[in-house]
Each structure stands twice: as structure tokens, then as C-alpha cells.
Design an enzyme around this catalytic site. Sequence first.
Site: not given
Ligand code: RB5
Length: 144
Positions: A8, A65, A67, A98, A133
Site C-alpha cells: 500500500d 504495508c 505493519t 515450518h 510440518h
Molecule cells: C495505512 O495507514 C496502514 O493502516 C496500513 O499500511 C497497514 O499498516 C495496515 O495493516
Amino acid sequence: MKIAVGSDHAGVEFKKTVTDWLEKNGYEFNDMGPYNEDSVDYPDYARKVGKAVAEGEYDSGILLCGTGIGVSISANKIKGIRAAVACNPEFAILARQHNNANIICFAARFTDKATIEKSLHNWFTTEFEGGRHERRVNKIEPCC
Ligand code: RB5
């Protein structure tokens, strides 16, 4: 080996680290977007990459993204996809060994270039261990 890559807006900067690494190491890849940091919705890109891998058009996928969580949850909705967030290079090894993960996800807001590069190296040089596994991975199915 053909690799599908997507992110993203939060992942665009480190996606360049990924594609530079793939290029340097001789992997064929397709960056499925986005191509700038305008705000987008991560499920759209996770689905593109996930579908392309699930349909066999690509051998594996890389998603980023903020996280790594949003893209992994989204990609894991697609039958046949096992997307794992690699928080560090050891996770990249274990996700392959795994879980036989076919998509690796990075947390672009909580990582650095060296971690991504080492994780990619580990991801591409590790084999699925099989055995017990395999039995567990075979049990990963949509169930209700
Ligand atoms: C975008 O702001 C953020 O929410 C996205 O990159 C991500 O971390 C979502 O899981």
C-alpha cells in the site's frame, strides 16, 4: 522463479528496497503497484498479488504495508495463500521451513533496509521442511 510484489502507500518506499534486491539477485518480478505514496487500500493490492500467486502465475509473492498485518490478513483470505509477516530474518526462515508460506509480508513502518534484505535472502534460500510440518500445513483450510 517469478515473484509478484505489491504494497500500500506505506510500503512504497521499502518496496524499492525489495525490487532492487530482486533485480540484483536475478529474480524476475512484477511490481503490481501502487507506484506512488498516494493513499490506497491495502486489500486491493494484497488481493492482486494473492490471486496471481494462488493461480500459479507467480511462484511466490512479497507484500508490504505499515505493519504487514493488513496485507497478510487480506492475502490469507485467498484459497491456497499462506502469507506470513516476517518481523525479522529468522521469521523469514521459519515461515518457509515450518509454514511453507508462499507470500512474505513486511512491516514497512517497523523495519529497515538491512532487515528486509537479510529476510529476502533467508526466504529465498530456505526450503520447506515437510514431515510433521506438511501434515500441519495440509490442515490449513477454510473451515467455517
Ligand atoms: C495505512 O495507514 C496502514 O493502516 C496500513 O499500511 C497497514 O499498516 C495496515 O495493516
